[in-house]
Every structure is written in structure tokens, then in C-alpha cells.
Design a protein around this motif. Structure first.
Motif, PDB file in Angstrom:
ATOM      1  N   ASP A  91       0.837  -1.196   0.000  1.00 33.56           N
ATOM      2  CA  ASP A  91       0.000   0.000   0.000  1.00 33.56           C
ATOM      3  C   ASP A  91       0.871   1.244   0.000  1.00 33.56           C
ATOM      4  N   ARG A  92       0.588   2.138  -0.947  1.00 35.66           N
ATOM      5  CA  ARG A  92       1.318   3.415  -0.966  1.00 35.66           C
ATOM      6  C   ARG A  92       0.490   4.435  -0.203  1.00 35.66           C
ATOM      7  N   LEU A  93       1.099   5.020   0.802  1.00 33.33           N
ATOM      8  CA  LEU A  93       0.372   5.954   1.657  1.00 33.33           C
ATOM      9  C   LEU A  93       1.334   6.997   2.202  1.00 33.33           C
ATOM     10  N   ALA A  94       0.784   7.951   2.946  1.00 38.47           N
ATOM     11  CA  ALA A  94       1.597   9.044   3.487  1.00 38.47           C
ATOM     12  C   ALA A  94       1.687   8.935   5.001  1.00 38.47           C
ATOM     13  N   LYS A  95       2.880   9.177   5.516  1.00 35.77           N
ATOM     14  CA  LYS A  95       3.104   9.317   6.956  1.00 35.77           C
ATOM     15  C   LYS A  95       3.943  10.573   7.144  1.00 35.77           C
ATOM     16  N   SER A  96       3.511  11.417   8.056  1.00 33.59           N
ATOM     17  CA  SER A  96       4.166  12.722   8.241  1.00 33.59           C
ATOM     18  C   SER A  96       4.235  13.477   6.918  1.00 33.59           C
ATOM     19  N   SER A  97       3.186  13.303   6.106  1.00 33.69           N
ATOM     20  CA  SER A  97       3.070  13.950   4.787  1.00 33.69           C
ATOM     21  C   SER A  97       4.122  13.487   3.793  1.00 33.69           C
ATOM     22  N   ILE A  98       4.820  12.389   4.097  1.00 36.91           N
ATOM     23  CA  ILE A  98       5.809  11.825   3.178  1.00 36.91           C
ATOM     24  C   ILE A  98       5.248  10.509   2.650  1.00 36.91           C
ATOM     25  N   TYR A  99       5.202  10.360   1.344  1.00 33.90           N
ATOM     26  CA  TYR A  99       4.658   9.142   0.754  1.00 33.90           C
ATOM     27  C   TYR A  99       5.709   8.039   0.702  1.00 33.90           C
ATOM     28  N   GLY A 100       5.256   6.838   0.980  1.00 33.26           N
ATOM     29  CA  GLY A 100       6.104   5.662   0.923  1.00 33.26           C
ATOM     30  C   GLY A 100       5.234   4.440   0.762  1.00 33.26           C
ATOM     31  N   THR A 101       5.822   3.258   0.964  1.00 35.01           N
ATOM     32  CA  THR A 101       5.089   2.012   0.759  1.00 35.01           C
ATOM     33  C   THR A 101       5.120   1.153   2.017  1.00 35.01           C
ATOM     34  N   SER A 102       3.954   0.637   2.365  1.00 30.37           N
ATOM     35  CA  SER A 102       3.829  -0.299   3.478  1.00 30.37           C
ATOM     36  C   SER A 102       3.627  -1.697   2.898  1.00 30.37           C
ATOM     37  N   PHE A 103       4.566  -2.590   3.180  1.00 30.10           N
ATOM     38  CA  PHE A 103       4.513  -3.964   2.675  1.00 30.10           C
ATOM     39  C   PHE A 103       4.230  -4.908   3.827  1.00 30.10           C
ATOM     40  N   ASP A 104       3.478  -5.984   3.534  1.00 27.48           N
ATOM     41  CA  ASP A 104       3.200  -6.956   4.585  1.00 27.48           C
ATOM     42  C   ASP A 104       3.042  -8.347   3.987  1.00 27.48           C
ATOM     43  N   VAL A 105       3.428  -9.336   4.781  1.00 23.91           N
ATOM     44  CA  VAL A 105       3.155 -10.731   4.461  1.00 23.91           C
ATOM     45  C   VAL A 105       2.035 -11.163   5.396  1.00 23.91           C
ATOM     46  N   GLN A 106       0.869 -11.431   4.848  1.00 22.44           N
ATOM     47  CA  GLN A 106      -0.265 -11.872   5.660  1.00 22.44           C
ATOM     48  C   GLN A 106      -0.330 -13.394   5.603  1.00 22.44           C
ATOM     49  N   ASP A 112      19.356 -28.005  16.629  1.00 24.75           N
ATOM     50  CA  ASP A 112      18.107 -28.138  17.390  1.00 24.75           C
ATOM     51  C   ASP A 112      17.135 -26.984  17.156  1.00 24.75           C
ATOM     52  N   VAL A 113      17.547 -25.999  16.382  1.00 27.31           N
ATOM     53  CA  VAL A 113      16.672 -24.856  16.142  1.00 27.31           C
ATOM     54  C   VAL A 113      15.572 -25.245  15.157  1.00 27.31           C
ATOM     55  N   HIS A 114      14.326 -25.055  15.589  1.00 27.87           N
ATOM     56  CA  HIS A 114      13.180 -25.271  14.708  1.00 27.87           C
ATOM     57  C   HIS A 114      12.360 -23.982  14.661  1.00 27.87           C
ATOM     58  N   PHE A 115      11.960 -23.567  13.481  1.00 29.94           N
ATOM     59  CA  PHE A 115      11.080 -22.416  13.343  1.00 29.94           C
ATOM     60  C   PHE A 115       9.653 -22.909  13.272  1.00 29.94           C
ATOM     61  N   HIS A 116       8.775 -22.282  14.041  1.00 29.05           N
ATOM     62  CA  HIS A 116       7.364 -22.652  13.984  1.00 29.05           C
ATOM     63  C   HIS A 116       6.834 -22.448  12.578  1.00 29.05           C
ATOM     64  N   GLU A 117       5.896 -23.274  12.166  1.00 22.89           N
ATOM     65  CA  GLU A 117       5.401 -23.275  10.789  1.00 22.89           C
ATOM     66  C   GLU A 117       5.001 -21.894  10.292  1.00 22.89           C
ATOM     67  N   VAL A 118       4.205 -21.174  11.084  1.00 23.41           N
ATOM     68  CA  VAL A 118       3.708 -19.873  10.624  1.00 23.41           C
ATOM     69  C   VAL A 118       4.835 -18.850  10.602  1.00 23.41           C
ATOM     70  N   GLY A 119       5.615 -18.799  11.678  1.00 25.81           N
ATOM     71  CA  GLY A 119       6.735 -17.871  11.722  1.00 25.81           C
ATOM     72  C   GLY A 119       7.745 -18.171  10.637  1.00 25.81           C
ATOM     73  N   ALA A 120       7.971 -19.467  10.384  1.00 26.14           N
ATOM     74  CA  ALA A 120       8.910 -19.853   9.339  1.00 26.14           C
ATOM     75  C   ALA A 120       8.411 -19.412   7.971  1.00 26.14           C
ATOM     76  N   LEU A 121       7.127 -19.606   7.709  1.00 27.26           N
ATOM     77  CA  LEU A 121       6.562 -19.209   6.417  1.00 27.26           C
ATOM     78  C   LEU A 121       6.713 -17.714   6.196  1.00 27.26           C
ATOM     79  N   ASP A 122       6.374 -16.934   7.199  1.00 27.26           N
ATOM     80  CA  ASP A 122       6.496 -15.483   7.116  1.00 27.26           C
ATOM     81  C   ASP A 122       7.950 -15.084   6.864  1.00 27.26           C
ATOM     82  N   SER A 123       8.859 -15.693   7.620  1.00 24.43           N
ATOM     83  CA  SER A 123      10.280 -15.370   7.477  1.00 24.43           C
ATOM     84  C   SER A 123      10.819 -15.795   6.122  1.00 24.43           C
ATOM     85  N   ILE A 124      10.401 -16.975   5.660  1.00 26.05           N
ATOM     86  CA  ILE A 124      10.862 -17.461   4.350  1.00 26.05           C
ATOM     87  C   ILE A 124      10.462 -16.481   3.248  1.00 26.05           C
ATOM     88  N   VAL A 125       9.201 -16.087   3.261  1.00 27.47           N
ATOM     89  CA  VAL A 125       8.708 -15.181   2.222  1.00 27.47           C
ATOM     90  C   VAL A 125       9.430 -13.835   2.299  1.00 27.47           C
TER      91      VAL A 125
END
Length: 277
Positions: A48-63, A148-161
Motif C-alpha cells: 500500500d502506498r500511503l503518506a506518513k508525516s506527509s511523506i509518501y512511501g510504501t507499506s509492505f506486509d506478508v499476511q 536443534d533450532v526449529h522455526f514454527h510453521e507460521v513464523g517460518a513461512l512469514d520469514s521465508i517469504v
């Protein structure tokens, strides 16, 4: 010669990095196409391209289906029960995360998933290096073997992407060199499932060991600004730290927004430079 300069005056995370790259002109559909080569499902990308403090930028998210849960599970040989520790990754969650003891992904499983993809050799190598840096730091912090380190499925998916997406972005944007300003982090504590975690968070502090990455703290900001993913990106990919380049011409500026409320302008500024003729 294309140089990317990261102005991390408000820290860095995977989301902020990808937001900044999209703001610089990264093709969102091309990013999705490349990430589809991982052959994983259960996530959706938003930009999403939006403004914060009147400066435009992009907010990215992995849902991620089921919500955010950035955890890794540690299995100690002397304990039959899985003990959950916190590997929070982005700016998403401010309070408690809910962890589960099933569907975890071992670091070797994540690297195998990346290797089995149709991504380029460069993207594969960079992605695996970043994941390994983060896992090594977490293993040290929690006094456990890397195996022995295992990433939880959801956290791992988010991190992988996120992590693979950042490496894809660099390739699509044809970046040759990455430079950065000194990083800025907050102070105080953040709340996680097992109590309080000091800022800089332990994994970020651990990744400073053996590096010359400069970090300055903002004592007036009482939250995390540098996430483990952001620090992994910086430690693995940034060539040098300092002021804006003087031997190149800036061609474009982009802003990737963070999601934490810092009381100020929370963004990563990225500047593209072309070498002077």
C-alpha cells in the motif's frame, strides 16, 4: 553499476526493506511470480502506498493464514517436552504470540525448501546465508545446538517469504552493491510470550558479534527498531557503512514504512545511485 544505500535512521526489518524496494520501483507482480517458485502456500502479499508525516512511501506486509507467530521451537535432548522460545521477526506483533509444538520447520528443512525451488542460484545462496545467520544467533542466545533450532510453521513461512523476497528484490532491481548508514535501534523492553526482552533484542545483539556493524540507540524510543531479519539482511548483504556516497549520483529515493508506533517517522529510506561517468 547500481548501488543501493539504506538510510536506517529508524531501524530496519524485512517488511521495511521490501516496502522501500517497492517504493523504488520494484515490480510487485514480478516479486509475486518469483516467490511462487518456492512452491509454498498460505500467505498473501500486500503493498500500500500511503503518506506518513506527509511523506509518501510504501507499506509492505506478508499476511499469513492463522495470524502472525514468529517463533522457533528448541528441542533439548535432556527434556522430552518441547520448550518454546521466541524468535520474533518483524514489526507486526506488539504483545504476546501463541506458539504451538507442531508443524515446526528445522533450519535444514528451510534450506532444502529454498534449494528445491526454481529461484536463481544467487537468490538461493543469499537467502540461506541470512537464515543461517539468524538461526546461529538464536542458538547462541538460547544455549542450544544449531541443529536443534526449529522455526514454527507460521513464523517460518512469514520469514521465508520475507527473506527470500528481499533477495529476489535485489536481483530484480539489478543491485550491484549495498551500503548503509549506521543503524538506529530503540531501547527499553518489548513484551513477548515469555516475558520481557531487552532492546536491542538478544538475537540482534548476538549478530553484532564478529562484525563492525555500527548501531546507535535512541533512548527516547522505547521499542525495537531493528528486527532479527533486518539485522540478518544487513550483516549478510551490506558491503560498508557510512554517509551517503559521494562518487555516485542519486537516481531515486524510496521509503518503506515500519508498523511500530515510535512517536516519530518510522521508515527505512532507500536511495538508488548510479556511478558517475
Amino acid at each position: 553499476m547500481r548501488t543501493l544505500y539504506l538510510d536506517a535512521f529508524s531501524g530496519i526489518s524485512g517488511d521495511m526493506f521490501l516496502g522501500a524496494m517497492l517504493d523504488l520501483g520494484l515490480d510487485f507482480e514480478a516479486l509475486k511470480t518469483e516467490l511462487a517458485k518456492l512452491h509454498v502456500s498460505g500467505y498473501e502479499l500486500t503493498s500500500d502506498r500511503l503518506a506518513k508525516s506527509s511523506i509518501y512511501g510504501t507499506s509492505f506486509d506478508v499476511q499469513v493464514a492463522g495470524g502472525k507467530d514468529h517463533g522457533f521451537i528448541e528441542h533439548h535432548h535432556h527434556d522430552d517436552t518441547a520448550e518454546v522460545a521466541h524468535h520474533h521477526d518483524h514489526d507486526h506483533a506488539e504483545t504476546e504470540h501463541h506458539h504451538h509444538h507442531h508443524n515446526a520447520r528445522h533450519l535444514t528443512e528451510i534450506t532444502a525448501l529454498i534449494d528445491a525451488s526454481a529461484l536463481s542460484a544467487t537468490v538461493k545462496a543469499r537467502s540461506k546465508a541470512i537464515f543461517t545467520e539468524i538461526a546461529k544467533a538464536e542458538a547462541t542466545v538460547h544455549n542450544m545446538p544449531l541443529a536443534d533450532v526449529h522455526f514454527h510453521e507460521v513464523g517460518a513461512l512469514d520469514s521465508i517469504v520475507d527473506i527470500v523476497g528481499c533477495c529476489v528484490a535485489l536481483e530484480l532491481m539489478q543491485i550491484d552493491t549495498i551500503l548503509a548508514s549506521p543503524l538506529t535501534d530503540g531501547s527499553g523492553f518489548i513484551n513477548v510470550a515469555h516475558g520481557q526482552m531487552p532492546v536491542p533484542v538478544p538475537a540482534v545483539m548476538q549478530m553484532r558479534v564478529g562484525s563492525a556493524i555500527p548501531i546507535q540507540q535512541r533512548l527516547d524510543i522505547h521499542t525495537e527498531l531493528i528486527t532479527p531479519t533486518g539485522m540478518g539482511l544487513v550483516k549478510t548483504l551490506v558491503h560498508d557503512f557510512g554517509p551517503l556516497p559521494t562518487e555516485a549520483n542519486p537516481t531515486k529515493v524510496g521509503y518503506g514504512f515500519g508498523k511500530r508506533d515510535t512517536g516519530g517517522f518510522n521508515a527505512l529510506r532507500a536511495v538508488l545511485f548510479e556511478k558517475k561517468n
